[in-house]
Design a protein around this motif. Structure first.
Motif, mmCIF file in Angstrom:
data_model
loop_
_atom_site.group_PDB
_atom_site.id
_atom_site.type_symbol
_atom_site.label_atom_id
_atom_site.label_comp_id
_atom_site.label_asym_id
_atom_site.label_seq_id
_atom_site.Cartn_x
_atom_site.Cartn_y
_atom_site.Cartn_z
ATOM 1 N N TRP A 172 0.797 -1.225 0.000
ATOM 2 C CA TRP A 172 0.000 0.000 0.000
ATOM 3 C C TRP A 172 0.834 1.282 0.000
ATOM 4 C CZ3 TRP A 172 -1.872 -2.049 5.220
ATOM 5 C CH2 TRP A 172 -2.472 -3.299 5.065
ATOM 6 N N GLY A 173 2.095 1.197 -0.445
ATOM 7 C CA GLY A 173 2.928 2.388 -0.492
ATOM 8 C C GLY A 173 3.551 2.766 0.827
ATOM 9 N N ILE A 174 3.363 1.942 1.863
ATOM 10 C CA ILE A 174 3.996 2.203 3.157
ATOM 11 C C ILE A 174 5.502 1.997 3.022
ATOM 12 C CG2 ILE A 174 4.202 1.288 5.513
ATOM 13 C CD1 ILE A 174 1.222 0.712 5.420
ATOM 14 N N ASP A 175 6.280 2.839 3.658
ATOM 15 C CA ASP A 175 7.743 2.704 3.694
ATOM 16 C C ASP A 175 8.377 2.918 2.322
ATOM 17 O OD1 ASP A 175 10.124 2.336 5.124
ATOM 18 O OD2 ASP A 175 10.224 0.219 4.595
ATOM 19 N N PHE A 176 7.725 3.681 1.446
ATOM 20 C CA PHE A 176 8.204 4.041 0.114
ATOM 21 C C PHE A 176 8.904 2.859 -0.569
ATOM 22 C CE2 PHE A 176 10.437 6.406 -3.210
ATOM 23 C CZ PHE A 176 9.387 7.180 -3.675
ATOM 24 N N PRO A 177 8.116 1.861 -1.004
ATOM 25 C CA PRO A 177 8.704 0.635 -1.549
ATOM 26 C C PRO A 177 9.477 0.824 -2.843
ATOM 27 C CG PRO A 177 6.327 0.670 -1.895
ATOM 28 C CD PRO A 177 6.645 1.807 -0.968
ATOM 29 N N ALA A 178 9.306 1.944 -3.529
ATOM 30 C CA ALA A 178 10.068 2.153 -4.765
ATOM 31 C C ALA A 178 11.566 2.058 -4.534
ATOM 32 C CB ALA A 178 9.727 3.518 -5.374
ATOM 33 N N LEU A 179 12.021 2.323 -3.302
ATOM 34 C CA LEU A 179 13.453 2.268 -3.008
ATOM 35 C C LEU A 179 13.957 0.838 -2.796
ATOM 36 C CD1 LEU A 179 14.111 5.292 -0.607
ATOM 37 C CD2 LEU A 179 14.762 5.057 -3.003
ATOM 38 N N TRP A 180 13.066 -0.100 -2.450
ATOM 39 C CA TRP A 180 13.541 -1.459 -2.148
ATOM 40 C C TRP A 180 12.800 -2.565 -2.884
ATOM 41 C CZ3 TRP A 180 9.494 -4.092 0.036
ATOM 42 C CH2 TRP A 180 8.547 -3.351 0.761
ATOM 43 N N ALA A 181 11.575 -2.301 -3.329
ATOM 44 C CA ALA A 181 10.786 -3.352 -3.965
ATOM 45 C C ALA A 181 11.362 -3.857 -5.284
ATOM 46 C CB ALA A 181 9.351 -2.862 -4.172
ATOM 47 N N PRO A 182 12.003 -3.025 -6.128
ATOM 48 C CA PRO A 182 12.517 -3.548 -7.393
ATOM 49 C C PRO A 182 13.505 -4.692 -7.238
ATOM 50 C CG PRO A 182 12.423 -1.166 -7.487
ATOM 51 C CD PRO A 182 12.122 -1.543 -6.067
ATOM 52 N N ALA A 183 14.202 -4.767 -6.121
ATOM 53 C CA ALA A 183 15.146 -5.865 -5.910
ATOM 54 C C ALA A 183 14.451 -7.142 -5.469
ATOM 55 C CB ALA A 183 16.185 -5.465 -4.864
ATOM 56 N N LEU A 184 13.154 -7.039 -5.113
ATOM 57 C CA LEU A 184 12.431 -8.194 -4.562
ATOM 58 C C LEU A 184 11.337 -8.701 -5.482
ATOM 59 C CD1 LEU A 184 11.919 -6.941 -0.888
ATOM 60 C CD2 LEU A 184 13.863 -8.190 -1.850
ATOM 61 N N GLY A 185 10.679 -7.805 -6.202
ATOM 62 C CA GLY A 185 9.528 -8.187 -7.009
ATOM 63 C C GLY A 185 9.487 -7.430 -8.318
ATOM 64 N N HIS A 186 8.391 -7.617 -9.037
ATOM 65 C CA HIS A 186 8.277 -7.066 -10.384
ATOM 66 C C HIS A 186 7.369 -5.845 -10.452
ATOM 67 C CE1 HIS A 186 9.297 -11.384 -10.679
ATOM 68 N NE2 HIS A 186 10.144 -10.959 -11.582
ATOM 69 N N SER A 187 6.608 -5.611 -9.404
ATOM 70 C CA SER A 187 5.795 -4.396 -9.308
ATOM 71 C C SER A 187 5.532 -4.121 -7.846
ATOM 72 C CB SER A 187 4.475 -4.542 -10.080
ATOM 73 O OG SER A 187 3.650 -5.540 -9.494
ATOM 74 N N TRP A 188 5.187 -2.872 -7.548
ATOM 75 C CA TRP A 188 4.859 -2.515 -6.168
ATOM 76 C C TRP A 188 3.707 -1.521 -6.188
ATOM 77 C CZ3 TRP A 188 9.017 -0.803 -8.913
ATOM 78 C CH2 TRP A 188 9.133 0.579 -9.096
ATOM 79 N N ARG A 189 2.757 -1.744 -5.292
ATOM 80 C CA ARG A 189 1.651 -0.811 -5.150
ATOM 81 C C ARG A 189 2.183 0.502 -4.596
ATOM 82 N NH1 ARG A 189 -3.523 -2.592 -4.014
ATOM 83 N NH2 ARG A 189 -3.778 -0.641 -2.873
ATOM 84 N N ILE A 190 1.837 1.607 -5.266
ATOM 85 C CA ILE A 190 2.372 2.903 -4.849
ATOM 86 C C ILE A 190 1.576 3.519 -3.718
ATOM 87 C CG2 ILE A 190 3.243 3.312 -7.189
ATOM 88 C CD1 ILE A 190 0.972 5.460 -7.410
#
Length: 614
Positions: free
Chosen positions: A186-204
């Motif tokens: 749900w965009g908590i903890d600004f996943p754009a900084l870490w999600a790309p290394a873990l998955g293929h998309s992240w909810r903003i």
């Protein structure tokens, strides 16, 4: 002095984003169908079979409370009597992919009735998904914070969700089957900084809601994340509302689908396909819009200009083949003619312009393009064979009459006289005296030169928020740590409806002037997203005695609002606005939040500085 390049400074401050997963999946944004928007947490086998016309993800509601004796997950046998492995085979036999849903907490979202989540069982659940031949996993964030006794939803958890998603990512990657991983915290903890290394998309951000207002809220949250998009890593703006009965009008659906596509969000249908109105199906099947989303350049469109008082804004981004896509949103509920000034999207000329939703095309478009746009609709155009802004070759823009060559139409940001004109001759000029005449009566202007080509540019004078400024009310200065609050390193805070920051700026010219405003806003709409939360703050700018110009600024934060430096309130954004009322000599430029408590926002954004184009 010229304004500092904010993008490069932000890159320095943020560092490079983590390397995306390099597993060959999601090289373009995923597309498909999900049960949630239409059926909430109450899917069943027949629903999936009926709608199996796209990549299918079965959202919450498929599981049960207890695991099997060996610890594995199982499905609700009443809703899915043939079982998940059989359902996967059915979809694969149709040439489709099979997506399922899990949760990083102890229960799935939608409980009660309780359905078990994957927390503390990531290893066995990843193996189970692979055995079921699942192709993608949407992984949610409910019932996950142990320190606060696993509440259903916690927008301010005691620790970052990051480790829980990293744990499942590790186990998914260890399977002998590629599984696309969709991070949904749900965009908590600004996943754009870490999600790309873990998955293929992240909810903003938080869930999209079935209301037109949700489009503006979601786009405001996307603004500081667009540059993170790329092959294998896509900002997810959430599922599409297109086709849901009674939610959006046809023009609203066109706007929604267009912006999700050009921002490179995954395109996931959330409505029942059977019985969908023909106009909605036509929108979802539009090959041009889908092609914009799936374009191999993989770069998201970005917000270029916003006219809050006039109720429209422009987004644009590059496409393969040196093309550009631009989307002009009409936030007004009335159809009207609107103009796309090509320089606002970095162009001066387009050999071809295709208006996608109107099915029209024009050639040799110079400087601007005008078309009628329906209320809440969008002007979506593809621009090709283009020239960069500021280039005016004589074979396109010039009219030669004797010894005079007139270039028109020329775009200027302002009506003042402070432009720098560069003239390049295609061959040596025999003229000993060259005169240049300009018209400064309005926009656009015409420039006359003997021959050759010209470009028009302006350099701003830059003013920091604490430079020659008078503060009223509760407005106060704040010095930020190094590499933050760029480009000045400081900001003004606490601009409410009773406070102002007055810049005292001398000018040698009069007329209108274009301002580039560096602001900070990280007021993220979590709880308020279900109502009127918009992820924006209201800023007003008044020059001398003119009427104030209003600008709703989007989010700018690029760090976690929970654990990051300054909680995201050190990260600058930039938007431009045209202001009138400038005079030769001293000028008062008043930044405030007029009418902020009357339907906009109680606080203005923090103010970092302003560039003034003379």
């Amino acid at each position: 002095m010229a304004a500092i390049a904010l993008a490069s400074l932000l890159s320095t401050a943020l560092g490079n984003p983590l390397q995306a997963l390099n597993d060959g999946l999601a090289r373009t944004p995923q597309m498909g169908w999900n049960t949630y928007n239409q059926y909430n947490c109450f899917p069943n086998e027949s629903i999936v079979h009926e709608n199996a016309q796209a990549l299918v993800t079965i959202d919450c509601g498929w599981s049960v409370e207890d695991r099997l004796p060996d610890g594995t997950l199982t499905w609700n046998e009443t809703l899915f009597p043939q079982g998940f492995p059989a359902l996967g085979r059915h979809l694969h036999d149709l040439g489709l992919l099979f997506g399922t849903y899990g949760d990083s907490g102890i229960l799935l979202c939608g409980s009660p009735p309780n359905q078990t989540g994957s927390l503390y069982h990531e290893d066995i659940d990843a193996r189970t998904f692979a055995e079921w031949e699942v192709d993608s996993l949407k992984y949610d964030n409910c019932y996950s914070d142990a320190a606060t006794n696993y509440p259903n939803v916690n927008y301010a958890p005691s620790t970052s969700p990051h480790p829980r998603f990293a744990n499942m990512s590790q186990y998914l990657q260890s399977q002998d089957r590629p599984i696309l991983f969709q991070i949904c915290e749900w965009g908590i903890d600004f996943p754009a900084l870490w999600a790309p290394a873990l998955g293929h998309s992240w909810r903003i951000g938080n869930d999209i809601t079935p209301h037109w207002r949700s489009i503006f809220r979601t786009l405001n949250q996307a603004v500081p994340q667009t540059h993170f998009a790329g092959p294998g890593q896509w900002p997810d703006l959430d599922m599409l509302l297109v086709g849901l009965d009674g939610v959006l009008s046809v023009p609203e659906e066109q706007t929604h689908f267009s912006l999700w596509a050009v921002l490179k969000s995954p395109l996931v249908i959330g409505a029942a396909i059977a019985g969908m109105r023909a106009e909605s199906l036509e929108i979802l099947r539009n090959e041009d819009v889908i092609a914009f989303n799936q374009d191999t350049v993989g770069e998201s469109a970005r917000l270029r200009r916003r006219w809050s008082d006039a109720g429209y804004e422009v987004w644009s981004g590059p496409l393969e083949g040196d093309r550009v896509v631009a989307a002009l949103i009409n936030w007004s509920d009335e159809e009207r003619e609107l103009t796309l000034d090509l320089p606002d999207v970095g162009l001066q000329f387009a050999g071809g312009v295709r208006n996608i939703w109107r099915g029209e095309a024009e050639s040799d478009v110079k400087t601007s393009y005008t078309a009628s746009v329906q209320g809440h609709g969008v002007m979506l155009v593809e621009l090709s064979e283009a020239l960069s802004a500021g280039e005016y070759p004589s074979d396109i823009f010039a009219n030669i009459n004797g010894q005079s060559t007139t270039f028109s139409p020329v775009y200027a940001l302002t009506s003042s006289h402070g432009y720098t004109l560069n003239i390049t001759f295609s061959q040596p000029s025999p003229a000993t005296n060259i005169s240049v005449a300009t018209s400064a009566t309005g926009l656009p202007v015409s420039i006359s030169v003997p021959s050759g080509a010209s470009s028009v540019s302006a350099l701003p004078a830059y003013y920091s928020a604490t430079q020659n400024t008078t503060l009223t009310g509760g407005t106060s200065p704040y010095t930020c740590p190094d590499l933050f609050c760029l480009p000045t390193g400081a900001k003004l805070t606490n601009l409410d409806a009773d406070s102002t920051a007055i810049f005292h700026i001398a000018s040698t010219t009069s007329g209108s002037k274009y301002l580039e405003i560096d602001y900070i806003n990280n007021e993220v709409a979590f709880d308020s997203s279900w109502g009127w939360g918009a992820n924006s703050r209201n800023l007003t700018i008044q020059v001398n005695d003119e009427e104030p110009v209003r600008l709703e600024v989007p989010l700018s934060g690029q760090h976690s609002e929970l654990f990051g430096p300054g909680l995201g309130w050190y990260d600058s954004g930039r938007l431009g606005v045209l202001t009138d009322g400038w005079r030769v000599g001293g000028n008062e430029v008043v930044f405030g939040n007029e009418e902020g408590q009357a339907g906009f926002s109680s606080w203005a954004p923090d103010l970092v500085g302003v560039g003034v184009y003379d």
